[in-house]
Design a protein around this motif. Structure first.
Motif, PDB file in Angstrom:
ATOM      1  N   LEU A 194       0.866  -1.183   0.000  1.00 27.35           N
ATOM      2  CA  LEU A 194       0.000   0.000   0.000  1.00 27.35           C
ATOM      3  C   LEU A 194       0.895   1.222   0.000  1.00 27.35           C
ATOM      4  N   ARG A 195       0.586   2.178  -0.856  1.00 27.42           N
ATOM      5  CA  ARG A 195       1.404   3.389  -0.974  1.00 27.42           C
ATOM      6  C   ARG A 195       0.536   4.633  -0.881  1.00 27.42           C
ATOM      7  N   LYS A 196       1.216   5.728  -0.630  1.00 30.18           N
ATOM      8  CA  LYS A 196       0.517   7.014  -0.536  1.00 30.18           C
ATOM      9  C   LYS A 196      -0.245   7.309  -1.816  1.00 30.18           C
ATOM     10  N   SER A 197       0.341   6.974  -2.959  1.00 28.14           N
ATOM     11  CA  SER A 197      -0.310   7.250  -4.242  1.00 28.14           C
ATOM     12  C   SER A 197      -1.594   6.448  -4.418  1.00 28.14           C
ATOM     13  N   ASP A 198      -1.715   5.321  -3.715  1.00 28.99           N
ATOM     14  CA  ASP A 198      -2.939   4.518  -3.813  1.00 28.99           C
ATOM     15  C   ASP A 198      -4.133   5.266  -3.220  1.00 28.99           C
ATOM     16  N   PHE A 199      -3.862   6.095  -2.208  1.00 34.23           N
ATOM     17  CA  PHE A 199      -4.929   6.808  -1.508  1.00 34.23           C
ATOM     18  C   PHE A 199      -5.222   8.181  -2.106  1.00 34.23           C
ATOM     19  N   GLY A 200      -4.328   8.651  -2.967  1.00 35.55           N
ATOM     20  CA  GLY A 200      -4.541   9.976  -3.544  1.00 35.55           C
ATOM     21  C   GLY A 200      -4.617  11.040  -2.475  1.00 35.55           C
ATOM     22  N   TRP A 201      -5.702  11.841  -2.527  1.00 34.03           N
ATOM     23  CA  TRP A 201      -5.867  12.935  -1.560  1.00 34.03           C
ATOM     24  C   TRP A 201      -6.583  12.482  -0.290  1.00 34.03           C
ATOM     25  N   SER A 202      -6.937  11.230  -0.205  1.00 35.23           N
ATOM     26  CA  SER A 202      -7.811  10.808   0.888  1.00 35.23           C
ATOM     27  C   SER A 202      -7.151   9.850   1.876  1.00 35.23           C
ATOM     28  N   ALA A 203      -5.846   9.953   2.059  1.00 34.37           N
ATOM     29  CA  ALA A 203      -5.168   9.078   3.006  1.00 34.37           C
ATOM     30  C   ALA A 203      -5.659   9.357   4.428  1.00 34.37           C
ATOM     31  N   PRO A 204      -6.046   8.334   5.181  1.00 38.76           N
ATOM     32  CA  PRO A 204      -6.481   8.542   6.570  1.00 38.76           C
ATOM     33  C   PRO A 204      -5.371   9.157   7.408  1.00 38.76           C
ATOM     34  N   GLU A 205      -5.738  10.033   8.317  1.00 39.52           N
ATOM     35  CA  GLU A 205      -4.765  10.759   9.132  1.00 39.52           C
ATOM     36  C   GLU A 205      -3.847   9.799   9.893  1.00 39.52           C
ATOM     37  N   LEU A 206      -4.402   8.710  10.429  1.00 31.66           N
ATOM     38  CA  LEU A 206      -3.602   7.783  11.230  1.00 31.66           C
ATOM     39  C   LEU A 206      -2.568   7.005  10.402  1.00 31.66           C
ATOM     40  N   LEU A 207      -2.715   7.013   9.088  1.00 30.06           N
ATOM     41  CA  LEU A 207      -1.773   6.284   8.236  1.00 30.06           C
ATOM     42  C   LEU A 207      -0.762   7.195   7.554  1.00 30.06           C
ATOM     43  N   LYS A 208      -0.969   8.494   7.638  1.00 36.36           N
ATOM     44  CA  LYS A 208      -0.115   9.419   6.882  1.00 36.36           C
ATOM     45  C   LYS A 208       1.348   9.320   7.284  1.00 36.36           C
ATOM     46  N   GLY A 209       1.614   9.146   8.578  1.00 34.84           N
ATOM     47  CA  GLY A 209       3.001   9.048   9.026  1.00 34.84           C
ATOM     48  C   GLY A 209       3.714   7.873   8.385  1.00 34.84           C
ATOM     49  N   ALA A 210       3.087   6.705   8.407  1.00 36.30           N
ATOM     50  CA  ALA A 210       3.699   5.512   7.816  1.00 36.30           C
ATOM     51  C   ALA A 210       3.796   5.636   6.299  1.00 36.30           C
ATOM     52  N   LEU A 211       2.769   6.211   5.677  1.00 39.31           N
ATOM     53  CA  LEU A 211       2.789   6.368   4.220  1.00 39.31           C
ATOM     54  C   LEU A 211       3.911   7.303   3.785  1.00 39.31           C
ATOM     55  N   ASP A 212       4.166   8.348   4.563  1.00 40.71           N
ATOM     56  CA  ASP A 212       5.279   9.260   4.257  1.00 40.71           C
ATOM     57  C   ASP A 212       6.623   8.581   4.519  1.00 40.71           C
ATOM     58  N   LYS A 213       6.702   7.865   5.635  1.00 44.63           N
ATOM     59  CA  LYS A 213       7.973   7.216   6.028  1.00 44.63           C
ATOM     60  C   LYS A 213       8.417   6.190   4.998  1.00 44.63           C
ATOM     61  N   TYR A 214       7.462   5.436   4.464  1.00 41.19           N
ATOM     62  CA  TYR A 214       7.806   4.358   3.535  1.00 41.19           C
ATOM     63  C   TYR A 214       7.359   4.677   2.102  1.00 41.19           C
ATOM     64  N   SER A 215       7.357   5.953   1.766  1.00 37.61           N
ATOM     65  CA  SER A 215       6.868   6.366   0.444  1.00 37.61           C
ATOM     66  C   SER A 215       7.708   5.785  -0.699  1.00 37.61           C
ATOM     67  N   ASP A 216       8.965   5.475  -0.424  1.00 39.59           N
ATOM     68  CA  ASP A 216       9.835   4.930  -1.476  1.00 39.59           C
ATOM     69  C   ASP A 216      10.033   3.426  -1.344  1.00 39.59           C
ATOM     70  N   ALA A 217       9.254   2.788  -0.491  1.00 39.81           N
ATOM     71  CA  ALA A 217       9.413   1.343  -0.289  1.00 39.81           C
ATOM     72  C   ALA A 217       9.055   0.580  -1.556  1.00 39.81           C
ATOM     73  N   PRO A 218       9.904  -0.347  -1.990  1.00 39.26           N
ATOM     74  CA  PRO A 218       9.573  -1.144  -3.184  1.00 39.26           C
ATOM     75  C   PRO A 218       8.421  -2.100  -2.881  1.00 39.26           C
ATOM     76  N   ASP A 219       7.628  -2.372  -3.895  1.00 40.31           N
ATOM     77  CA  ASP A 219       6.512  -3.298  -3.759  1.00 40.31           C
ATOM     78  C   ASP A 219       7.066  -4.719  -3.640  1.00 40.31           C
ATOM     79  N   GLN A 220       6.868  -5.332  -2.480  1.00 38.64           N
ATOM     80  CA  GLN A 220       7.414  -6.662  -2.246  1.00 38.64           C
ATOM     81  C   GLN A 220       6.392  -7.781  -2.472  1.00 38.64           C
ATOM     82  N   CYS A 221       5.323  -7.474  -3.194  1.00 45.87           N
ATOM     83  CA  CYS A 221       4.387  -8.530  -3.560  1.00 45.87           C
ATOM     84  C   CYS A 221       5.078  -9.521  -4.491  1.00 45.87           C
ATOM     85  N   ASP A 222       4.857 -10.785  -4.235  1.00 46.16           N
ATOM     86  CA  ASP A 222       5.459 -11.835  -5.056  1.00 46.16           C
ATOM     87  C   ASP A 222       4.545 -12.108  -6.248  1.00 46.16           C
TER      88      ASP A 222
END
Length: 206
Positions: free
Chosen positions: A163-191
């Motif tokens: 899950l990435r910040k771009s998936d939520f667009g302008w509507s990211a929940p406030e409680l998730l914004k910190g994690a979404l910003d922190k891991y904004s460059d995390a590679p997608d590790q889905c197999d």
């Protein structure tokens, strides 16, 4: 009005009209996030029917929110909706852990995450009218075992790029914004070599 302006007006009308139809007739909100290549069609999400059994008798699961003893001002309709949403999202992101790796499922889950946190925020706003004691009761309700499991799962999905910040667009929940910003460059590790297979949930009988 120029040709381009008229065309944009028509397109906007189609989007708004279809959104209203889906909301009023189908009972669903429609994600208005801009396409980013990671989100498919929420209508085609298979994770939703895969979790129907989790919603049969959600109040029987003591890990879902349970009403406290004593006085409170929580409406039964709000409480029922809270329990249903907790059971559903827990199934989507905890039980069906890899479901978000499928684009259609991801589109549906991202939209549902928004509904889940919007309901939480709405109930807290109502509770604030009655003072700190009522607000604490509502916060505690949204902190049941399955709610905590949901938060842990969401943080994991964000950390691993599912899950990435771009998936939520302008509507990211406030409680998730910190994690979404922190891991904004995390590679997608889905197999991608191992497609999601739904976990079968036992059907409870009345």
């Amino acid at each position: 009005m120029g040709f381009l302006s008229r065309g944009m007006f028509v397109v906007a009308g189609v989007i708004v009209g279809s959104t209203c139809i889906n909301y009023l007739v189908a009972g669903e909100t429609v994600s208005l996030h801009w396409p980013n290549g990671r989100l498919g069609s929420w209508r085609e999400a298979k994770v939703r029917p895969a979790c129907y059994a989790a919603l049969n008798f959600p109040k029987r699961d003591r890990d879902n929110p349970t009403l406290p003893y004593g006085q409170h001002r929580i409406a039964w309709r709000d409480f029922d909706r809270m329990v249903d949403m907790t059971a559903a999202l827990h199934c989507y992101v905890v039980t069906q852990q890899n479901a978000v790796c499928e684009p259609d499922n991801r589109a549906y889950v991202v939209d549902y995450i928004g509904k889940y946190f919007a309901k939480r925020d709405a109930m807290l706003e109502i509770a604030k009218r009655y003072g700190g004691g009522e607000e604490k009761i509502v916060r505690d309700l949204w902190d049941a075992a399955n709610n905590r499991a949901i938060m842990s799962a969401l943080e994991m999905h964000i950390k691993y790029g599912r899950l990435r910040k771009s998936d939520f667009g302008w509507s990211a929940p406030e409680l998730l914004k910190g994690a979404l910003d922190k891991y904004s460059d995390a590679p997608d590790q889905c197999d991608k070599s191992r497609p999601w297979v739904a976990v079968k949930i036992p059907v409870e009988r009345s």
